[in-house]
Scaffold this motif. Structure first.
Motif, PDB file in Angstrom:
ATOM      1  N   LEU A   1       0.811  -1.213   0.000  1.00 36.17           N
ATOM      2  CA  LEU A   1       0.000   0.000   0.000  1.00 36.17           C
ATOM      3  C   LEU A   1       0.847   1.266   0.000  1.00 36.17           C
ATOM      4  CD1 LEU A   1      -2.793  -1.109   2.501  1.00 36.17           C
ATOM      5  CD2 LEU A   1      -3.017  -0.753   0.041  1.00 36.17           C
ATOM      6  N   SER A   2       2.067   1.156   0.484  1.00 35.78           N
ATOM      7  CA  SER A   2       2.957   2.321   0.479  1.00 35.78           C
ATOM      8  C   SER A   2       3.861   2.358  -0.756  1.00 35.78           C
ATOM      9  CB  SER A   2       3.836   2.318   1.740  1.00 35.78           C
ATOM     10  OG  SER A   2       4.683   1.176   1.768  1.00 35.78           O
ATOM     11  N   SER A   3       3.771   1.310  -1.611  1.00 35.12           N
ATOM     12  CA  SER A   3       4.680   1.206  -2.756  1.00 35.12           C
ATOM     13  C   SER A   3       3.986   1.478  -4.090  1.00 35.12           C
ATOM     14  CB  SER A   3       5.321  -0.189  -2.805  1.00 35.12           C
ATOM     15  OG  SER A   3       6.034  -0.470  -1.625  1.00 35.12           O
ATOM     16  N   VAL A   4       2.754   1.027  -4.252  1.00 35.95           N
ATOM     17  CA  VAL A   4       2.091   1.145  -5.556  1.00 35.95           C
ATOM     18  C   VAL A   4       1.372   2.482  -5.672  1.00 35.95           C
ATOM     19  CG1 VAL A   4       1.778  -1.350  -5.602  1.00 35.95           C
ATOM     20  CG2 VAL A   4      -0.094   0.090  -4.825  1.00 35.95           C
ATOM     21  N   GLU A   5       1.127   2.897  -6.910  1.00 35.08           N
ATOM     22  CA  GLU A   5       0.406   4.138  -7.141  1.00 35.08           C
ATOM     23  C   GLU A   5      -1.058   3.998  -6.719  1.00 35.08           C
ATOM     24  OE1 GLU A   5       0.822   5.335 -11.182  1.00 35.08           O
ATOM     25  OE2 GLU A   5       3.012   5.442 -11.108  1.00 35.08           O
TER      26      GLU A   5
ATOM     27  N   SER B   1       8.409 -10.255  -2.399  1.00 37.75           N
ATOM     28  CA  SER B   1       7.374  -9.444  -3.043  1.00 37.75           C
ATOM     29  C   SER B   1       7.761  -7.978  -3.101  1.00 37.75           C
ATOM     30  CB  SER B   1       6.042  -9.603  -2.302  1.00 37.75           C
ATOM     31  OG  SER B   1       6.164  -9.197  -0.947  1.00 37.75           O
ATOM     32  N   ILE B   2       8.734  -7.566  -2.305  1.00 42.96           N
ATOM     33  CA  ILE B   2       9.179  -6.169  -2.337  1.00 42.96           C
ATOM     34  C   ILE B   2       9.723  -5.830  -3.718  1.00 42.96           C
ATOM     35  CG2 ILE B   2      10.808  -4.504  -1.365  1.00 42.96           C
ATOM     36  CD1 ILE B   2      10.655  -6.034   1.253  1.00 42.96           C
ATOM     37  N   SER B   3      10.504  -6.734  -4.304  1.00 38.86           N
ATOM     38  CA  SER B   3      11.038  -6.508  -5.650  1.00 38.86           C
ATOM     39  C   SER B   3       9.921  -6.482  -6.677  1.00 38.86           C
ATOM     40  CB  SER B   3      12.050  -7.600  -6.005  1.00 38.86           C
ATOM     41  OG  SER B   3      13.137  -7.590  -5.116  1.00 38.86           O
ATOM     42  N   MET B   4       8.902  -7.306  -6.486  1.00 32.94           N
ATOM     43  CA  MET B   4       7.778  -7.335  -7.417  1.00 32.94           C
ATOM     44  C   MET B   4       7.011  -6.022  -7.395  1.00 32.94           C
ATOM     45  SD  MET B   4       4.200  -7.668  -7.320  1.00 32.94           S
ATOM     46  CE  MET B   4       3.716  -8.642  -5.914  1.00 32.94           C
ATOM     47  N   PHE B   5       6.801  -5.452  -6.216  1.00 36.34           N
ATOM     48  CA  PHE B   5       6.044  -4.209  -6.113  1.00 36.34           C
ATOM     49  C   PHE B   5       6.760  -3.051  -6.810  1.00 36.34           C
ATOM     50  CE2 PHE B   5       4.203  -6.195  -2.112  1.00 36.34           C
ATOM     51  CZ  PHE B   5       3.008  -6.519  -2.734  1.00 36.34           C
ATOM     52  N   ALA B   6       8.075  -3.172  -7.007  1.00 36.15           N
ATOM     53  CA  ALA B   6       8.830  -2.124  -7.691  1.00 36.15           C
ATOM     54  C   ALA B   6       8.438  -2.001  -9.164  1.00 36.15           C
ATOM     55  CB  ALA B   6      10.332  -2.382  -7.561  1.00 36.15           C
ATOM     56  N   VAL B   7       7.931  -3.093  -9.754  1.00 34.27           N
ATOM     57  CA  VAL B   7       7.511  -3.056 -11.166  1.00 34.27           C
ATOM     58  C   VAL B   7       6.003  -3.221 -11.306  1.00 34.27           C
ATOM     59  CG1 VAL B   7       9.737  -3.889 -12.012  1.00 34.27           C
ATOM     60  CG2 VAL B   7       7.960  -5.548 -11.426  1.00 34.27           C
TER      61      VAL B   7
END
Length: 361
Positions: free
Chosen positions: A125-129, A285-291
């Motif tokens: 929730l703090s990573s995605v637009e 999943s942190i790396s996944m949220f980056a893309v």
């Protein structure tokens, strides 16, 4: 030592060899990326793990003294809120009378539902637009829906008696249903709650880590057993080394297997960033949220669902399980991958494909 660990250790040494060769293959930076997780792992796990062991001892004593009897294993409640390596396993191992329930609750349930609530969802929730939050939440619901089926398989693998398995699956189904209902019917409130929960967990991690630091340097303070500090530092080191190997492996897969990735993207009718996200999520999943914001909607929902189910199966959680329950490592991987495949299948069925255009070429 199990084959998956040996396999990832091999890639850790490949990265180390490339570091000696001055990053000639471009893999040393992946090794460094993995090593850089050691500090954040120690901060997030160190204090919480040590104090969770003490909490587990207190709960075990309280349950024994008060003869509290519930129709299900009480560790289900803690494992629904905490990740495997953030206290769920240590608490379950002390309050669950049946070791098969330690595996089912302290490892499998906490690696999916507990990890989602205490770690993945607040970070997501703090990573995605903001425009993608609704898609993220819907995808997470589909991941949560697979948890009872995955635990049914896990219970059969660890030979939990059918009656005991049924009694313990019922509250899990109720918790999953309630969580899905909250996401669908009170999305704004649920989003705000998990955002706040993530902040509280970060504060708690820092405070408890500070308490561990004080005891390490001032011996007169005896909040926790000193052996727990040594134990968690060794565990963090082992997790970090496995994560290094996972990062190196991911780099090589993305470099040399782009054609299979494109083929999988066409098969699932999602774009290439979505496939890359699914692969990255297997480590973290942190790396996944980056893309995440580069994926199409169908791919976003698949990745959100897999952040609940198959995330971390080749990363830090796998290393933690291999350290604590090496005999169950293969079972852990099988159940997590089964849940991941099932969640992808559900999203494929309910979400129509977008007009996907290749996003990399």
């Amino acid at each position: 030592m199990s084959f998956p660990i040996i396999f990832l250790l091999l890639f850790t040494f490949i990265g180390l060899a490339d570091k000696l060769a001055n990053n000639r293959l471009g893999l040393a930076e992946e090794l460094d990326k993995g090593l850089s997780t050691m500090g954040s792992l120690a901060l997030s796990m160190g204090g919480i793990y040590c104090f969770s062991v003490m909490l587990g001892q207190w709960l075990a004593l309280a349950l024994a003294q008060n003869s509290i009897s519930l129709p299900f294993d009480i560790s289900i409640l803690t494992s629904s809120l905490l990740a495997t390596d953030m206290g769920a396993y240590s608490i379950s191992s002390q309050i669950s009378p049946d070791h098969s329930m330690v595996l089912l609750s302290g490892i499998l349930l906490s690696s999916m539902l507990g990890s989602t609530i205490s770690f993945a969802l607040p970070i997501a929730l703090s990573s995605v637009e903001k425009k993608n939050v609704e898609t993220l939440m819907h995808g997470i619901v589909y991941g949560i829906l697979t948890i009872p089926f995955a635990l049914l398989l896990g219970g059969l693998l660890v030979r939990v008696p059918l009656g005991l398995l049924a009694r313990n699956l019922l509250p899990i189904i109720a918790i999953c249903a309630l969580l899905c209902l909250c996401i669908f019917k009170a999305k704004a409130a649920t989003t705000a709650f998990f955002t706040g929960l993530g902040q509280c967990i970060r504060w708690l991690s820092c405070i408890l880590f500070g308490a561990v630091i004080l005891q390490a340097y001032w011996g007169d303070l005896q909040w926790i057993e000193l052996s727990l500090i040594h134990e968690i530092l060794l565990t963090v080191f082992k997790i970090c080394i496995i994560v290094c190997g996972s990062f190196v492996l991911s780099k090589l897969v993305l470099r040399y297997f782009m054609h299979p990735i494109i083929w999988c993207a066409k098969l699932l009718k999602i774009n290439e960033f979505s496939i890359i996200g699914l692969l990255l999520s297997l480590v973290t999943s942190i790396s996944m949220f980056a893309v995440f914001d580069k994926m199409d909607r169908r791919g976003q929902m698949m990745n959100a669902a897999c952040s609940v189910t198959s995330a971390f199966v080749l990363g830090g959680q796998m290393a933690f399980v291999s350290a604590m329950e090496p005999g169950f490592l293969v079972g852990y991987i099988v159940v997590k991958l089964f849940a991941g495949v099932l969640s992808v299948a559900i999203v494929s069925f309910v979400c129509k494909p977008d007009d996907v255009v290749s996003s990399l070429f």
